[in-house]
Enzyme design. Structure first.
Site, PDB file in Angstrom:
ATOM      1  N   ARG A  49     -72.868   5.738   2.641  1.00 35.47           N
ATOM      2  CA  ARG A  49     -72.568   4.432   2.083  1.00 35.47           C
ATOM      3  C   ARG A  49     -72.435   4.584   0.564  1.00 35.47           C
ATOM      4  NH1 ARG A  49     -76.966   3.887   5.644  1.00 35.47           N
ATOM      5  NH2 ARG A  49     -76.550   2.587   7.477  1.00 35.47           N
ATOM      6  N   HIS A  81     -77.782   5.796  11.610  1.00 35.90           N
ATOM      7  CA  HIS A  81     -78.004   4.616  12.433  1.00 35.90           C
ATOM      8  C   HIS A  81     -79.307   4.751  13.206  1.00 35.90           C
ATOM      9  CE1 HIS A  81     -73.401   3.655  12.592  1.00 35.90           C
ATOM     10  NE2 HIS A  81     -73.986   3.177  11.506  1.00 35.90           N
ATOM     11  N   TYR A 114     -67.853   2.650  16.978  1.00 35.73           N
ATOM     12  CA  TYR A 114     -66.773   3.569  16.601  1.00 35.73           C
ATOM     13  C   TYR A 114     -66.046   4.124  17.813  1.00 35.73           C
ATOM     14  CZ  TYR A 114     -68.748   3.410  11.928  1.00 35.73           C
ATOM     15  OH  TYR A 114     -69.196   2.981  10.717  1.00 35.73           O
ATOM     16  N   LYS A 148     -80.952   2.793   4.708  1.00 39.17           N
ATOM     17  CA  LYS A 148     -81.606   1.500   4.827  1.00 39.17           C
ATOM     18  C   LYS A 148     -83.058   1.673   5.263  1.00 39.17           C
ATOM     19  CE  LYS A 148     -77.373  -1.036   5.950  1.00 39.17           C
ATOM     20  NZ  LYS A 148     -76.680  -1.884   6.952  1.00 39.17           N
ATOM     21  N   ARG A 166     -66.413   5.819   4.961  1.00 39.48           N
ATOM     22  CA  ARG A 166     -67.486   6.008   5.940  1.00 39.48           C
ATOM     23  C   ARG A 166     -66.955   5.796   7.360  1.00 39.48           C
ATOM     24  NH1 ARG A 166     -73.136   5.812   6.721  1.00 39.48           N
ATOM     25  NH2 ARG A 166     -73.898   4.234   8.195  1.00 39.48           N
ATOM     26  N   HIS A 219     -66.575   0.525   2.620  1.00 36.23           N
ATOM     27  CA  HIS A 219     -67.012   1.352   3.745  1.00 36.23           C
ATOM     28  C   HIS A 219     -65.870   2.111   4.413  1.00 36.23           C
ATOM     29  CE1 HIS A 219     -71.075  -0.158   3.598  1.00 36.23           C
ATOM     30  NE2 HIS A 219     -70.645  -1.403   3.661  1.00 36.23           N
TER      31      HIS A 219
END
Length: 317
Positions: A160, A288, A297, A186, A265, A262
Site C-alpha cells: 500500500r 490480508h 482478485y 494494518k 497493488r 491502489h
C-alpha cells in the site's frame, strides 16, 4: 416471481407504482432507460406481493419485502448482485415516497437490510501499461530516481502507498538478487515481502546516488523515500507522483477505470494470480488477514479466463 394473470394484481398496487413513476418522470426527470428499469423492478415487486396475497400497501410487511429481496437472487431467472441491489432500491424508494405523500401509513422497507454489493476493485493495469507507467520517471536527477524507485517498489511488492512511505532504511535487506522488505500493515501487523530485481535495482540506484543528496536538505530522518526538503515523503505526495506519472504515460486518472493509489497493488495481485501463484501466497504478500479478502482478485482472473476463452476457442461464440 410471476403470477398466473394480471388480474391478480390489485388496482391499488398498480396505481401506487404508476404514481411513483410519474413522480420520478416529472420531478426527478430520470432518463427513459432508468425509468424503464424502475418499471420492470416494481412490476416484479407487485407481482410478488400479489402472489403472496397482498392487495393493499397497508398490509405490506418487512417480511414481505425481505422475501422479495431474497427471491431476486434465488429466483428463476436470478438477478445479478448489482441488478438485485437496484431492484431493492426501487422498492425502498417506492415505500419512502408513499409514506411522504401520505399514501401509506408506514415504510416497512426501513426494517429490511438492502443486499450488499460484492466489493469491486479498481481496474488492474495490464503488463504493458505497467511498463509504460514505470518508464515515465527519467531517473536522471534525485527526484526522478526517487520516483522511479517508488513506482518500482509499489509494483514489485504490492505494498500500500502508506506502507511504502512508512518504510525505514533498516526495513530493507538488499542482499541477494531480489532483496526483502519489512512492511508494516494494518493493525500494526508486519510481513516480509520480496521486492523483485527491478525494484531492488531502482532502490539501489536511489539509495546510492539520490537519497544522500536529499538527506542533506533535512534532519536525517530514517525514512527511505524523502521529499525535496529531506523529510519523509507523505502519502499524498506519493499519490501525486503516481498520478502525474500515469498522465504522462497516457493512462486514465479519473473515473472507475482511472489509476488510483491502489492500482499498482491490484495489478501486482492480479498478475501473480494470472501467472499461477497460489492464492494463499498472494494473501501473505498482500498482508490480508483472511483469504476471503484476497479471493476478490480471483474474480478478476476468472473474467480474464472467460475473455481469453471467448476470443480463442473456435466454438466459444
Amino acid at each position: 416471481m410471476a403470477v398466473g394473470g394480471t388480474d391478480e394484481i390489485s388496482a391499488v398496487l398498480r396505481r401506487a407504482v404508476d404514481t411513483y413513476l410519474d413522480h420520478l418522470t416529472v420531478e426527478r426527470a430520470l432518463a427513459v432507460n432508468t425509468l424503464a428499469s424502475y418499471r420492470r423492478d416494481l412490476d416484479r415487486y407487485v407481482e410478488w406481493l400479489a402472489e403472496a396475497g397482498v392487495k393493499d400497501l397497508a398490509d405490506v410487511s418487512a417480511r414481505d419485502i425481505a422475501g422479495h429481496v431474497a427471491a431476486l437472487r434465488s429466483g428463476a431467472p436470478a438477478l445479478s448482485a448489482s441488478s438485485a441491489a437496484r431492484a431493492a432500491s426501487a422498492v425502498r424508494g417506492l415505500h419512502r415516497f408513499l409514506l411522504l405523500e401520505g399514501l401509506a401509513p408506514n415504510d416497512p422497507s426501513r426494517e429490511v437490510k438492502p443486499p450488499s454489493l460484492p466489493k469491486r476493485l479498481p481496474k488492474a493495469l495490464d503488463v504493458d501499461q505497467v511498463a509504460r507507467l514505470l518508464a515515465v520517471p527519467d531517473g536522471s536527477g534525485p527526484l526522478g530516481m526517487r520516483d522511479r524507485a517508488l513506482l518500482e517498489f509499489l509494483y514489485g511488492t504490492g505494498a500500500r502507498i502508506s506502507e511504502a512511505v512508512g518504510i525505514a532504511i533498516d526495513d530493507l535487506d538488499l542482499t541477494g538478487r531480489h532483496g526483502m522488505v519489512l512492511l508494516r500493515g494494518k493493525g500494526g501487523k508486519t510481513r516480509l515481502v520480496p521486492m523483485g530485481s527491478y525494484a531492488r535495482s531502482a532502490l539501489d540506484a536511489y539509495l546510492v546516488r539520490s537519497r544522500p543528496a536529499l538527506v542533506t536538505n533535512g534532519r536525517g530522518v530514517p525514512a527511505v523515500f524523502l521529499n525535496a526538503r529531506g523529510g519523509a515523503l507523505s502519502r499524498q505526495s506519493a499519490w501525486t507522483i503516481l498520478r502525474k506519472s500515469a498522465v504522462r504515460a497516457g493512462l486514465p486518472v479519473d473515473g472507475p477505470t482511472g489509476v488510483s493509489p491502489h492500482t499498482l497493488r491490484h495489478s501486482f495481485a492480479t498478475h501473480l494470480l494470472d501467472g499461477g501463484a497460489d492464492i494463499r501466497v498472494v494473501q501473505e504478500l498482500l498482508g490480508h488477514a483472511s483469504v476471503t479478502t484476497t479471493q476478490v482478485y480471483t474474480l478478476v482472473t476468472v473474467d480474464k479466463l472467460r475473455e481469453v476463452y471467448a476470443t480463442a476457442h473456435p466454438r466459444a461464440r
